[in-house]
Enzyme design. Structure first.
Site, PDB file in Angstrom:
ATOM      1  CB  CYS A  57      -0.961  -0.047   1.185  1.00 54.59           C
ATOM      2  SG  CYS A  57      -2.381   1.053   1.001  1.00 54.59           S
ATOM      3  CG  HIS A 165      -3.435  -3.905   3.096  1.00 56.78           C
ATOM      4  ND1 HIS A 165      -2.435  -3.278   3.819  1.00 56.78           N
ATOM      5  CD2 HIS A 165      -4.123  -2.913   2.487  1.00 56.78           C
ATOM      6  CE1 HIS A 165      -2.521  -1.971   3.650  1.00 56.78           C
ATOM      7  NE2 HIS A 165      -3.542  -1.717   2.838  1.00 56.78           N
ATOM      8  CD  GLU A 167      -0.654  -5.843   5.463  1.00 54.28           C
ATOM      9  OE1 GLU A 167      -0.479  -6.400   4.352  1.00 54.28           O
ATOM     10  OE2 GLU A 167      -0.998  -4.647   5.590  1.00 54.28           O
TER      11      GLU A 167
END
Lengths: 193, 79
Positions: A57, A165, A167
């Site tokens: 990001c 994302h 994660e």
């Protein structure tokens, strides 16, 4: 953890992860100021030594501003901040980040960004495609990115930048665990090295 | 000495903000606006006396930080 005002990475750093967020309020351009902060030279040197770098990001924006990755991230074509799970296509498994996936597989990672509209000139695009350096594309257009590109690799394939994302997709409570494979693959690489 | 840097998206790079402004102008009844490009203006106060040295310095600033030449072009005016 390295602070942006530090000028060196901890000894023995294998992987630098540049996270998302809003560095310096996104002033001037997203990631532009962060990419010139004192720690930046150490990150560029780490990548130059063949170290692993992951930018997610705002981290992806920072890596393009550092010129570790080509192209730029512009304002979303729809002008709105977008925040939802996005289906991605794994474009290459030839990288430590993506080797655990299958080529063409669909994975779902959340997107949460205002400036994820990837742009690169035709020559750069040809090169990225020719060198198999597009890591992920969006299954459906989400932000106006050229060729629906969501994430790209460096020439040595050890630097990955992506807007979605991974994660935020590593625990069932996140709503999915498609991101786990990326981190497991990285850990395996680092342990093996 | 003052320097004014104008940073614009390069021709051929789609400017979604400019396009939104163009549509808004149209909805306000301003007809005949065929295109809008939105950029930014950066004013610098410089403690330099030499005009050409100032221009060279500002050019460096543009290349290193003020513009992302992947997507943007810049123009420098010294006054």
């Amino acid at each position: 953890m390295a602070w942006h005002k530090d000028d060196a990475l901890p000894r023995g750093t294998d992987l630098v992860a540049v996270p998302g967020g809003f560095s310096f309020g996104d002033y001037l351009r997203c990631g532009a100021i962060a990419a010139r902060s004192p720690i930046a030279a150490a990150v560029v040197a780490h990548a130059g030594r063949g170290g692993y770098v992951l930018g997610v990001c705002n981290g992806f924006q920072v890596l393009t501003e550092m010129e570790l990755l080509p192209g730029a991230l512009m304002r979303n074509a729809g002008l709105k901040f977008i925040c939802h799970p996005a289906a991605l296509r794994v474009e290459t498994t030839d990288s430590p980040f993506t080797e655990g996936y299958h080529k063409g597989e669909t994975v779902t990672f959340p997107v949460a960004h205002h400036d994820g509209n990837y742009f690169a000139d035709d020559e750069t695009l040809r090169r990225l495609r020719g060198e198999d350096r597009v890591a992920f594309t969006y299954r459906d257009p989400v932000n106006g990115s050229v060729e629906d590109i969501a994430g790209i690799l460096s020439e040595n394939r050890r630097v990955l930048g992506l807007m979605p994302h991974p994660e935020r997709a590593v625990d069932p409570a996140h709503g999915g665990t498609d991101g786990l494979t990326l981190f497991r693959g990285l850990v395996d690489q680092v342990v093996a090295a | 000495m003052k320097a004014t840097v104008t940073v614009m998206l390069k021709n051929g790079v789609l400017d979604p903000q400019g396009e939104a402004v163009r549509r808004a102008l149209g909805s306000l009844g301003f007809e005949g606006v065929e295109g809008v490009r939105q950029g930014k203006v950066i004013e610098l106060d410089l403690g330099l006396a030499d005009r050409s040295a100032a221009e060279a310095e500002v050019r460096q600033m543009c290349e290193k930080l003020l513009a992302n030449t992947v997507i943007e072009s810049y123009r420098i005016e010294i006054a």
